[in-house]
Scaffold this active site. Structure first.
Site, PDB file in Angstrom:
ATOM      1  N   ILE A  30      37.065  25.808  48.619  1.00  0.00           N
ATOM      2  CA  ILE A  30      38.386  25.865  47.986  1.00  0.00           C
ATOM      3  C   ILE A  30      39.498  25.270  48.846  1.00  0.00           C
ATOM      4  CG2 ILE A  30      37.952  27.823  46.444  1.00  0.00           C
ATOM      5  CD1 ILE A  30      39.400  29.582  48.608  1.00  0.00           C
ATOM      6  N   GLN A  92      34.313  28.203  63.970  1.00  0.00           N
ATOM      7  CA  GLN A  92      33.791  28.915  62.800  1.00  0.00           C
ATOM      8  C   GLN A  92      34.773  29.998  62.376  1.00  0.00           C
ATOM      9  OE1 GLN A  92      29.908  30.696  63.343  1.00  0.00           O
ATOM     10  NE2 GLN A  92      29.760  31.315  61.199  1.00  0.00           N
ATOM     11  N   HIS A  98      27.018  28.509  57.374  1.00  0.00           N
ATOM     12  CA  HIS A  98      27.270  27.562  56.284  1.00  0.00           C
ATOM     13  C   HIS A  98      27.291  26.137  56.807  1.00  0.00           C
ATOM     14  CE1 HIS A  98      31.122  29.028  57.865  1.00  0.00           C
ATOM     15  NE2 HIS A  98      31.631  27.835  57.605  1.00  0.00           N
TER      16      HIS A  98
HETATM   17  P1  AMP Z   1      34.450  27.225  58.808  1.00  0.00           P
HETATM   18  O1  AMP Z   1      35.823  27.040  59.380  1.00  0.00           O
HETATM   19  O2  AMP Z   1      33.463  26.177  59.236  1.00  0.00           O
HETATM   20  O3  AMP Z   1      33.948  28.630  59.029  1.00  0.00           O
HETATM   21  O4  AMP Z   1      34.603  27.008  57.236  1.00  0.00           O
HETATM   22  C1  AMP Z   1      34.924  28.018  56.333  1.00  0.00           C
HETATM   23  C2  AMP Z   1      35.210  27.358  55.013  1.00  0.00           C
HETATM   24  O5  AMP Z   1      35.159  28.343  53.990  1.00  0.00           O
HETATM   25  C3  AMP Z   1      36.583  26.687  54.901  1.00  0.00           C
HETATM   26  O6  AMP Z   1      36.424  25.293  54.629  1.00  0.00           O
HETATM   27  C4  AMP Z   1      37.242  27.431  53.732  1.00  0.00           C
HETATM   28  O7  AMP Z   1      38.031  26.568  52.929  1.00  0.00           O
HETATM   29  C5  AMP Z   1      36.041  27.970  52.977  1.00  0.00           C
HETATM   30  N1  AMP Z   1      36.288  29.124  52.148  1.00  0.00           N
HETATM   31  C6  AMP Z   1      36.858  30.289  52.529  1.00  0.00           C
HETATM   32  N2  AMP Z   1      36.916  31.143  51.474  1.00  0.00           N
HETATM   33  C7  AMP Z   1      36.348  30.505  50.424  1.00  0.00           C
HETATM   34  C8  AMP Z   1      36.099  30.846  49.056  1.00  0.00           C
HETATM   35  N3  AMP Z   1      36.440  32.048  48.557  1.00  0.00           N
HETATM   36  N4  AMP Z   1      35.506  29.933  48.247  1.00  0.00           N
HETATM   37  C9  AMP Z   1      35.147  28.736  48.749  1.00  0.00           C
HETATM   38  N5  AMP Z   1      35.349  28.343  50.022  1.00  0.00           N
HETATM   39  C10 AMP Z   1      35.942  29.213  50.850  1.00  0.00           C
END
Ligand code: AMP
Length: 132
Positions: A30, A92, A98
């Site tokens: 998102i 992270q 992920h």
């Molecule tokens: P990271 O910084 O590698 O842990 O990435 C976390 C990712 O999760 C970020 O790109 C956020 O935009 C994404 N994210 C967080 N909450 C949601 C959600 N509810 N739906 C989809 N993506 C999300």
């Protein structure tokens, strides 16, 4: 552990599901930072690469490959960038393993490779420290 991705997997939080199987889920990120940004996650709660068992890792990477091939074969993309941050020090922010999938086309002007600051130590010194 009930992080946001566990809640998405459980259906408690809505998501745009791109692909799902028994062990993995891929859904739209998102962030709105780049077109087609997706996240591939294991349904089993693991925090990062470091506590991920081999079976879960294999399932996740197989899904990443499947979705990436779909992007190339059926969606008009030509490549993908795969990004992962394991550990807070690496950036992270969500404590559920992920892989970011960024679909790419020639000339899309997406800069998915950071401008690194330049090395501060000799490559050979670091090599001696990290070689296995
Ligand atoms: P990271 O910084 O590698 O842990 O990435 C976390 C990712 O999760 C970020 O790109 C956020 O935009 C994404 N994210 C967080 N909450 C949601 C959600 N509810 N739906 C989809 N993506 C999300």
């Amino acid at each position: 552990m009930s992080d946001i991705f566990c809640r998405i997997i459980a259906g408690e939080v809505p998501s745009m599901k791109v692909y799902e199987d028994e062990k993995t889920l891929v859904f739209m990120d998102i962030a709105g930072d780049v077109d087609g940004h997706m996240l591939a996650v294991p349904k089993k709660h693991v925090v990062s690469l470091f506590d991920c068992d081999e079976e879960t890792l294999f399932a996740l990477m197989s899904t990443v490959k499947k979705v990436s091939e779909h992007l190339i074969n059926n969606c008009g993309y030509e490549g993908v960038n795969l990004l992962n941050a394991s550990g807070k020090a690496a950036g992270q922010s969500v404590p559920h393993f992920h892989i970011h999938i960024i679909p790419r086309k020639t000339g899309d002007n997406i800069d998915a490779w950071p401008a690194f600051p330049g090395k501060t130590q000799e490559i050979s010194d670091i090599y001696e420290r990290i070689r296995m």
